[in-house]
Design an enzyme around this catalytic site. Sequence first.
Site, mmCIF file in Angstrom:
data_model
loop_
_atom_site.group_PDB
_atom_site.id
_atom_site.type_symbol
_atom_site.label_atom_id
_atom_site.label_comp_id
_atom_site.label_asym_id
_atom_site.label_seq_id
_atom_site.Cartn_x
_atom_site.Cartn_y
_atom_site.Cartn_z
ATOM 1 N N GLY A 1 0.744 -1.454 0.160
ATOM 2 C CA GLY A 1 0.601 0.104 0.093
ATOM 3 C C GLY A 1 0.749 1.592 -0.549
ATOM 4 O O GLY A 1 1.865 1.027 0.742
ATOM 5 N N GLY B 1 5.438 -7.186 4.222
ATOM 6 C CA GLY B 1 4.785 -8.115 2.630
ATOM 7 C C GLY B 1 6.118 -8.134 1.917
ATOM 8 O O GLY B 1 6.370 -8.933 1.853
ATOM 9 N N ASP C 1 1.224 2.147 9.360
ATOM 10 C CA ASP C 1 0.519 1.908 10.794
ATOM 11 C C ASP C 1 1.999 2.031 10.941
ATOM 12 O O ASP C 1 1.748 1.245 12.554
ATOM 13 C CB ASP C 1 0.264 -0.039 10.079
ATOM 14 C CG ASP C 1 -0.306 0.236 8.819
ATOM 15 O OD1 ASP C 1 -1.443 1.476 8.331
ATOM 16 O OD2 ASP C 1 -0.777 -0.388 8.347
ATOM 17 N N ARG D 1 -4.393 -1.653 10.547
ATOM 18 C CA ARG D 1 -3.962 -3.003 10.866
ATOM 19 C C ARG D 1 -4.409 -3.779 11.544
ATOM 20 O O ARG D 1 -4.921 -3.284 12.578
ATOM 21 C CB ARG D 1 -3.086 -4.102 9.662
ATOM 22 C CG ARG D 1 -3.558 -3.347 8.532
ATOM 23 C CD ARG D 1 -2.610 -4.343 7.758
ATOM 24 N NE ARG D 1 -2.913 -5.732 7.364
ATOM 25 C CZ ARG D 1 -3.802 -5.932 6.612
ATOM 26 N NH1 ARG D 1 -5.026 -5.410 6.104
ATOM 27 N NH2 ARG D 1 -4.637 -7.185 6.656
ATOM 28 N N LEU E 1 -8.030 8.498 2.957
ATOM 29 C CA LEU E 1 -7.879 9.772 3.498
ATOM 30 C C LEU E 1 -6.592 9.763 3.985
ATOM 31 O O LEU E 1 -5.572 10.646 4.047
ATOM 32 C CB LEU E 1 -8.646 11.193 3.355
ATOM 33 C CG LEU E 1 -10.196 11.190 3.544
ATOM 34 C CD1 LEU E 1 -11.406 11.803 3.657
ATOM 35 C CD2 LEU E 1 -9.828 11.795 1.752
#
Length: 360
Positions: free
Chosen positions: A14, A117, A140, A184, A285
């Site tokens: 992401g 990841g 995160d 997450r 956002l």
Amino acid sequence: MSVVKRLGVLTGGGDAPGLNAVIRAVVKASANSGIECIGLEDSFDGLIEPDRTRPLTPRDVTGILRLGGTILGTTNRGNPFAYPVTTSEGTRDYSDRVVEMFHEMGLDALVVIGGDGTLAIAHAFCKRGIALVGVPKTIDNDIVGTTNCFGFDTAVSFATDAIDRLHSTAEAHRRILVVEVMGRYAGWIALHAGVAGGADAILIPEIPFDIASVAERLRERDRWGAKFSIVVVAEGACPRGGQRSLIAEAQDGYVERLGGIGALVCEALAHETGKETRSVVLGHLQRGGAPTSFDRVLATRFGGKAVELVRRGEFGTMVAFAPPDIVARRLDDVVGKTKTVPPDNDLLLTAKALGVTFGD
Ligand code: F6P
């Protein structure tokens, strides 16, 4: 010193504000050290599909420091070891092709900018003999070994601004406003934005919450005369004895998508308190837009350090922030782990001391 002449750079997973600042720093620092940079598009796809690469010169990265997103594109379902293709087998292992293309393209090393990841994929390619350095990225802030990832400060700043805005409308209507934030399985965004925005309750994945206890805290505020409340809920928070709320299960190369807990908490608090409640999901956002100055500086330092490690031949490493320094960590020590909020975290304890409830 290593003899890297051609360096590939890619962004995976992401996006996070600051990716372009890292790319810019890598390209500029490389050019000034006589290293040619090759941009690989859409994560490792640039090493799987033909014509998904392009040379990057300082001219190509001029003006991107302040831009969100990534000029190279990204994907969070491009794992070459289990590549999602439409066959009866479901996924295919393209890792050999990645290694071959790396050599065919004459690359000497890679800078891989990504979250847990992508860094795990990078680690697996290290074991296949590819010289690379990782750069940790995620809003995160859940990557082990680094105090901060770039993107986190921008996400927290946005969420704090949103909470500030919700305060005035909550107060005007004497309502409970529930704000769902990302993160997450870690509560860092909720904790930091919740404290910065003066939330009355902060619900995080690390502390399963009891809705009755949250409601009691909000009723107590009503008794004092504070007739409104702000509740910040991390997307991964879950009720005691309950389950995480999912938008979608993991499938076809996608990890599970968290979300929906804000609406559930909102409904439960309306029921428990009898007050008017509303909920807002901040969603993507938090990931879009320009990086804060803190994230621009951190991303720039990460990019510069990554090139330094490449030049020194310190591969199989990840750059990290260990205030006040930028240091190298072994990928061996960081991949496959998640940095969550520990119970003795000082900000968590301070918030509790100030009367913020975590629903425990
Ligand atoms: O890891 C960053 C993050 O924004 C998480 O906070 C969120 O759960 C996830 O990515 C959403 O990912 P996407 O919508 O890109 O699948």
